[in-house]
Structure formats: C-alpha cells, structure tokens
Design an enzyme around this catalytic site. Structure first.
Site, PDB file in Angstrom:
ATOM      1  N   ALA A   8       0.797  -1.228   0.000  1.00 49.89           N
ATOM      2  CA  ALA A   8       0.000   0.000   0.000  1.00 49.89           C
ATOM      3  C   ALA A   8       0.827   1.273   0.000  1.00 49.89           C
ATOM      4  O   ALA A   8       0.283   2.365  -0.133  1.00 49.89           O
ATOM      5  CB  ALA A   8      -0.933   0.004   1.222  1.00 49.89           C
ATOM      6  N   ASP A 100       7.591  -4.905  -1.705  1.00 47.94           N
ATOM      7  CA  ASP A 100       8.820  -4.291  -2.207  1.00 47.94           C
ATOM      8  C   ASP A 100      10.064  -5.053  -1.768  1.00 47.94           C
ATOM      9  O   ASP A 100      11.174  -4.525  -1.832  1.00 47.94           O
ATOM     10  CB  ASP A 100       8.912  -2.825  -1.766  1.00 47.94           C
ATOM     11  CG  ASP A 100       8.901  -2.661  -0.255  1.00 47.94           C
ATOM     12  OD1 ASP A 100       8.766  -3.671   0.475  1.00 47.94           O
ATOM     13  OD2 ASP A 100       9.039  -1.512   0.211  1.00 47.94           O
ATOM     14  N   HIS A 359      21.270  -9.856 -47.250  1.00 43.64           N
ATOM     15  CA  HIS A 359      21.606  -8.438 -47.155  1.00 43.64           C
ATOM     16  C   HIS A 359      20.394  -7.552 -47.416  1.00 43.64           C
ATOM     17  O   HIS A 359      19.654  -7.769 -48.373  1.00 43.64           O
ATOM     18  CB  HIS A 359      22.676  -8.010 -48.187  1.00 43.64           C
ATOM     19  CG  HIS A 359      23.630  -9.085 -48.581  1.00 43.64           C
ATOM     20  ND1 HIS A 359      24.769  -9.361 -47.875  1.00 43.64           N
ATOM     21  CD2 HIS A 359      23.625  -9.960 -49.617  1.00 43.64           C
ATOM     22  CE1 HIS A 359      25.425 -10.352 -48.463  1.00 43.64           C
ATOM     23  NE2 HIS A 359      24.747 -10.739 -49.511  1.00 43.64           N
TER      24      HIS A 359
END
Length: 453
Positions: A8, A100, A359
């Site tokens: 939060a 976190d 190429h």
C-alpha cells in the site's frame, strides 16, 4: 496458511507516478515476484493489501487466487495487516510479506513457517555487519526474544546487536486480531507498527522464534531507484549463476539480463550484453553474439545468431544463421539451415529450408520455399495503406538484387528474377522474369562543377 502481502505504500523516494510495487525487476513488477514466491507455499488465502494506486496495482496482479484489502490511509504496517483480517482464516497461521522485498526465497520462508508451528510467533531476522538504521532483536540471557527495539530507541548496548528485524513474520491469526487492536500509535510517525506485536505476543505467553535466510540480500527492500538497480543486478547475477551451473557458457556473467524464462540446451554460448525477455528456448549448440535482444522465441540446435540481432516472437529451425544486425519480428518462421543476414527484416513470414536473404531486405507477410536466394535490396511490398497481402515464392527461386514483389503475388518454382525487376503479376514456373530496360551511353557529357569563389 494465510499469506498477507503489504503493498500500500506511496514510495515517495522512487520519484515516480508508478506505484512502487509495480516498478519492474527483471521485466516484471516487484509485487509479482513476491506473489509468485508466496504461491509456492500453497496458501489457503492470499491477500494483497493495496493503498496508493490501488486500482492500478489490482489491475496489474489480479488473479483468481489473489484477494485484495484496501488501506485507505497509510497508518503503518500494523494498520495495514488489520485491513486484511476479515479475509483470513483464523484457524490458520498468517505469514506477512512485503511487496517491495522481491528476492526472498521460498525455502527461507518455509523454514520460518516450520519454526513457527504449533502456535509460535516467528520472525525472520538477519545478522548484519552494519545494522545501523534497523530494529534490533533483543534476547534474554537464555537466548529468547524479548522485544524489537528501533534504532532511535536503543541503548548503547543494544546498538551493538547485529541481529535485526526484517519485518517478515508468521503469527497465530486468531490472536493477531486482538494484538493489532491493542497497538498504539505513540511514536514520531503516528503510525501503528507491526513490530510492536512481538511484545504483545510475549506478554500473552507465546513463544517467539526466529529463522534466518541463506543470503542477506533476500531481505533487501526497494525504496529508491538506486536500491531497485542494486536488486536487479543481484537477481541477474543469480540467474547467470544458475545458467553456468546448467552448463551455459557466458562471456561475462555480469552482462546478461533475463527478463522472463530462458531455457538452454547443452553447449549454449552467450556473448556479452544480451537481453532475453518472455519465454526463450535455446536448443543445443546455439551461439548468441554480443548485444542481441531475444524475446518470446525458440531457437533450433546449432543456430548462430550474430551480434546486434533483435528477435521477437519468432521460431528458428536448426543450423540457421542470423545477423549481424538482423530483425525477426512476430510470426517469423525459419526452417533448418535458413540464413537471414545483415539489415534484413522478416515479419509474419515463413522462410524455407536452406533459403537465404543475406543483405538489406524486407520480407513481410510472405511464404518462401526451400533453397530460395533473395538478393540484396529485395522488398515484399505487402501493404496498400489499408490492407496487408501475402507474397508466395516457391522452391528454388533466384531473386536478383533490388527486386520489388507487389503483393498479392505468386512466383513459381525455379523462377529467376533479374536484378532491378518489379513483380506485380504471378510468374509461372521455370521462367526468367525481368522488366526490360534500355541502357544508354552518351558521349561528350560534361559533369557540372562547382564554381570557385
């Protein structure tokens, strides 16, 4: 078991409009890493407490097994856990994690859960060389935990304690409701701290046990972009070490980024500064050159991908050769021994066995057969401004340089297309296709020259 993940916080030090727990680590939100780890413990209830950016966070991690509780005001970790209580099974213990703190291993959490069985209160602690700034674990003479003291409240003797609180706990849920209700916010922040619950548990006669992680970095959190970058490098080095153990050769383990799942066969070699995103599979004997980006792709055995190649949503057969500076976009499918060279882009196209575009070529929305040679400067003109059309080139076709194929068009087997030709009609098998041109040489021509000032 219940698991509550606190997510939060505002993350002011991130200096970002994005909620902190949604900042990416290895290409995925921090919170997603924590949820995935939690799932490995098979909880009966999995609750994420959201607050700042609640709708954005819920949208990012919504899943059938995830419930959400809302902390409308950020009044501390104790207050946050209290919002989750109505969603928890009181008969099961509750593990509290943080959105976190993304790198905690499931094995570390399982040890803590095991230590806290039979109604104990468990705390994940870690011993630091420099514990400055952290709450210290205070024990009595018998080694039992008596309280957690914050840095600012610690005595000189307590400041010498190296064992600190990580905030990750396991607690009996039935009693947790009572303990959270008894918390006070008599502190400088005016918040209700989950750490204060430990003293209430001890006062109630509950045994408090501790467990420690295998690695210190498992408990590191993210409060700034600098810390996020630090954890990214730790995570990537862990991934690199696992690849090395599996037999992958890395030119420099510190210079690889895996932002998803990378599966490698035997004798795979990866040069520096390569990025792998989504789900990538490299079969045996694949070699990846420096500075490549490969996303959601499968690469067949023996393939060589040269430097600065970008591959996204492609499937490569065995013994293909790609790059350098090639780009394979979604829907590109290369059969065995196909070659896609420098400055060639392939999108939503099939290139057959042994065919080559070496190429300066664009191949989009095309089906190319086996043993086809695509000359430099060839373009499949697939778009009329509103619609996409396909080009079909059958086996054994030779396409000369600077050819344009205006789709929809089919080139039959064995056709030779002369250099500089524009194909806008179907070509029958085995013919030479060309746009007849006249070459003129004018004698006596004088090239203009600049006047000298």
């Amino acid at each position: 078991m219940n698991i509550v993940i606190l997510a939060a916080g505002t993350g002011k030090r991130m200096r970002s409009a994005l909620p902190k727990v949604l900042h990416p680590l290895a290409g995925r939100p921090l919170l997603s890493h924590v949820i995935d780890t939690a799932r490995t413990l098979q909880p009966s209830r999995l609750v994420v407490v959201v607050g700042h950016g609640a709708e954005q966070v819920q949208a990012a991690v919504a899943a059938p097994d995830v419930q959400f509780a809302v902390q409308a005001e950020q009044l501390g970790t104790g207050h946050a856990v209290r919002q989750a209580l109505p969603l928890l099974d009181p008969a099961q213990p509750t593990l509290v994690l943080y959105g976190d703190v993304p790198l905690t291993r499931a094995s570390t959490l399982q040890r803590l859960v095991d230590a806290a069985r039979e109604g104990r209160y468990g705390i994940l602690t870690v011993t630091l060389d420099d514990p400055t700034g952290y709450g210290r674990i205070v024990r009595d003479a018998s080694g039992f935990v008596t309280r957690i003291v914050e840095q600012k409240d610690a005595s000189p003797e307590e400041l010498k304690i190296a064992e600190i609180n990580t905030g990750i706990i396991v607690t009996p849920t039935a009693q947790l409701s009572m303990w959270l209700g008894a918390l006070k916010n008599e502190n400088a922040q005016g918040e209700y701290y989950l750490t204060d619950v430990v003293e209430l548990a001890i006062e109630a006669g509950f045994e408090v046990v501790t467990s420690q992680p295998d690695e210190e970095w498992e408990t590191l959190g993210v409060n700034s972009k600098a810390q996020l970058a630090e954890l990214e490098r730790i995570h990537q080095r862990n991934v690199a070490d696992a690849l090395l153990v599996d037999g992958v050769t890395l030119a420099d383990p510190a210079r690889i980024d895996v932002r998803g799942t990378l599966r490698c066969g035997r004798d795979v070699s990866i040069d520096v500064n390569c990025v792998f995103e989504g789900n990538v599979t490299l079969a045996d004997n694949v070699t990846i050159g420096a500075n490549c980006v490969i996303r959601n792709a499968s690469v067949g055995a023996g393939t060589r991908i040269d430097a600065f190649t970008h591959i996204d949503g492609a499937a490569l057969g065995a013994n293909t050769v790609i790059g350098p500076y090639a780009r394979l976009r979604p829907g590109a499918q290369l059969a065995d021994e196909a070659h896609v060279g420098n400055f060639v882009e392939v999108k939503n196209a099939v290139i057959g066995h042994g065919s080559k575009a070496n190429h300066l070529t664009y191949i989009g929305d095309a089906d190319i057969g086996a043993r086809v040679n695509i000359g430099a400067g060839t373009i499949t003109c697939n778009y009329d401004g509103a619609n996409k059309f396909r080009t079909v080139i059958e086996d054994d076709v030779f396409v000369g340089s600077d050819t344009q194929l205006v789709a929809p068009v089919r080139v039959g087997r064995g056709v030779t297309i002369a250099a500089g030709t524009t194909i806008w009609k179907d070509v029958a098998e085995g013919v030479l296709a060309l746009n007849e041109k006249t070459q003129t040489a004018k004698s006596g021509y004088v090239r203009p020259v600049k006047k000298k000032s």
